[in-house]
Enzyme design. Structure first.
Site, PDB file in Angstrom:
ATOM      1  CB  ALA A 121      -0.932   0.005   1.204  1.00  0.00           C
ATOM      2  N   GLY A 143       6.566   0.786   5.560  1.00  0.00           N
ATOM      3  CA  GLY A 143       7.436  -0.160   4.857  1.00  0.00           C
ATOM      4  C   GLY A 143       7.482   0.118   3.365  1.00  0.00           C
ATOM      5  CB  CYS A 144       4.848   0.691   0.866  1.00  0.00           C
ATOM      6  SG  CYS A 144       4.055  -0.922   1.111  1.00  0.00           S
ATOM      7  CB  THR A 145       7.248   5.272   2.682  1.00  0.00           C
ATOM      8  OG1 THR A 145       5.843   5.529   2.530  1.00  0.00           O
ATOM      9  CG2 THR A 145       8.030   6.565   2.510  1.00  0.00           C
ATOM     10  CB  ALA A 177       8.693   3.703  -2.780  1.00  0.00           C
TER      11      ALA A 177
END
Length: 156
Positions: free
Chosen positions: A41, A46-48, A51
């Site tokens: 998401a 974690g995704c930030t 990325a």
């Protein structure tokens, strides 16, 4: 649970819109090496981290001939906000119906803080110039993933 891809498999083709609504077709990238990574998401911690790690290593990945595509189930407004806020330099693709997630084995059961849930399996699939899987990685950790990937690709 969808079947995972293995080295040597032909990568399933797809066409998905990016954060700005521009369509990206995997077939258009034949002749180039491609890193397709699936994340749960946009704008989550974690995704930030993941990325921004790709963003910060983009010059070395591109110098080695790799294109990077991030894929999530997020709708375009969330992707656009995430892309802008993190100054990302690669497309974030929207797969809300999960067809591409499933085709790549990036959707299924996973252990989330001790509970079994169904969702996006954080995965990175590296494709060669012919559209074949050269390195399938599933259940990757967000932190340190790109450094590990660069090592596996011989870019360190």
């Amino acid at each position: 649970m969808s079947d995972r891809l293995a080295a040597g498999d032909t990568a399933p083709d797809f066409t998905l819109p990016d954060q700005d609504g521009t369509e990206h077709a995997l077939a258009d990238l034949r002749g180039r090496k491609v890193i397709v990574y699936f994340y749960p998401a946009a704008s989550t911690p974690g995704c930030t981290t993941e990325a921004c790690d790709f963003r910060d290593n983009m010059s070395s990945l591109q110098a080695a001939g790799y294109e990077v595509l991030g894929v999530s189930k997020d709708e375009l407004p969330a992707l656009q906000r995430f892309h802008h806020e993190q100054a990302l330099s690669f497309p974030l693709l929207s797969d809300p119906d999960l067809a591409v997630h499933q085709a790549y084995g990036a959707w299924g059961e996973k252990n989330n803080y001790g509970k079994i849930v169904t969702g996006t399996i954080r995965s990175t699939i590296v494709l060669d110039e012919d559209g074949r899987v050269s390195l399938p990685l599933y259940n990757v950790k967000a932190t340190g993933h790109v450094a590990s990937l660069r090592k596996k690709l011989g870019l360190v």
